[in-house]
Design a protein around this motif. Sequence first.
Motif, PDB file in Angstrom:
ATOM      1  N   VAL A   1      27.345 -45.172  38.586  1.00 25.90           N
ATOM      2  CA  VAL A   1      27.557 -44.101  39.574  1.00 25.90           C
ATOM      3  C   VAL A   1      26.243 -43.652  40.194  1.00 25.90           C
ATOM      4  CG1 VAL A   1      28.445 -41.767  39.943  1.00 25.90           C
ATOM      5  CG2 VAL A   1      29.716 -43.369  38.492  1.00 25.90           C
TER       6      VAL A   1
ATOM      7  N   LEU B   1      25.313 -43.989  44.147  1.00 29.56           N
ATOM      8  CA  LEU B   1      24.846 -42.841  44.928  1.00 29.56           C
ATOM      9  C   LEU B   1      23.519 -43.156  45.625  1.00 29.56           C
ATOM     10  CD1 LEU B   1      25.659 -39.701  42.755  1.00 29.56           C
ATOM     11  CD2 LEU B   1      26.217 -40.011  45.166  1.00 29.56           C
TER      12      LEU B   1
ATOM     13  N   PRO C   1      30.287 -44.486  46.123  1.00 25.61           N
ATOM     14  CA  PRO C   1      30.226 -43.775  44.834  1.00 25.61           C
ATOM     15  C   PRO C   1      31.580 -43.288  44.328  1.00 25.61           C
ATOM     16  CG  PRO C   1      28.446 -43.055  46.265  1.00 25.61           C
ATOM     17  CD  PRO C   1      29.345 -43.908  47.107  1.00 25.61           C
TER      18      PRO C   1
END
Length: 366
Positions: free
Chosen positions: A159, A163, A189
């Motif tokens: 994650v 991002l 994301p």
Amino acid sequence: MTQITERSSRVVPAEKTAEAAAPAPRAKKRDAFFDNAKYLAIVLVAVGHAWEPLRDGSRAVSALYVVVYAFHMPAFIIISGYFSRGFDFRPDRVRRLITGIAVPYILFEVAYSLFHRWAADDPSMPVSLLDPWYLTWFLLALFVWRMTAPIWRLVRHPVPLALAIAALASVSPDIGDDLDLQRVLQFLPFFVLGLRLKPEHFQLVRRREVRVLAVPVFAATVVFAYWAVSRMNMAWFFHRDSAQELAAPWWSGILMTFALFGCSLVLTACFFAWVPGRRMWFTALGAGTLCGYLLHGFLAQSASTWDWYDADWLHGPSAAVFVTLVAAVVVTLLCTPPVQRIFRFALEPEMAWAFKAEPVGRRGGS
């Protein structure tokens, strides 16, 4: 396990015979919560499109529009990621990826382009599979995201990595419009988060205290949106442009990526908290949300092209309520099983002619 065929001449142990004769396991039962969430999310998508022509005349509609856009696609994408957790390149799964996503993308991209040519009398409208038009970007994005699912299961800290990629995309105006990569990367994301979620995470946000807390959170968000709608560029919520393309300094793209991700997560959690977990009258419609998503776009484009909103009575407080109800009813009808059956040729084509037959021993294997 040893494969046994009709040509085998070996003696088969009794327990193996019993195992082979056992009935095939039943298809996995659908989870009512996720079908409910998908149906409610597609209603919000349709309502958001119906509100768009009313934004200029109503600050309240603009505020609600922004709030809905902050979480309705993230919710959809998180669910899509959650159900992509088991995707690998096994032949049957690749086949479903092609017939369930790639082929509908091609058909509806061509259909939307031709429809726009006819409705807007614009023969210059190109038919291009590399530049998704209107709603079809989601199918292309889902195809790309799902193809990368094995990678996100392999890397550490997926994650934060997703991002970082989204933040880099938000400061990269040279990415261009091909494949709508800005949206693919900026929404990434949420898909990766869905890949990482487990059933207990959804149970966590569905507790009673979260449902209660979601009320003031949503109310405060609407109030803030009402204040911000005239002070902020709402195009940030569409995730389709870089910071430079929005006439903002490059570093604001990084800040907005993280800020909007957090905001969307909070609102998505509130949305999931309110989604009922039991079977409702609309639960079965959750299986037809792709049909409703792709078909309602023709009506939304027709409303814009043919000036359906020009009537004076459609520009008052009651008009917003009327438009909301009409959009909800229309998209609900488009998700019904009869409509799904009519358009199955485009949304779930069999295409047996296009694929090699799988070996008997590999069908349905793990």
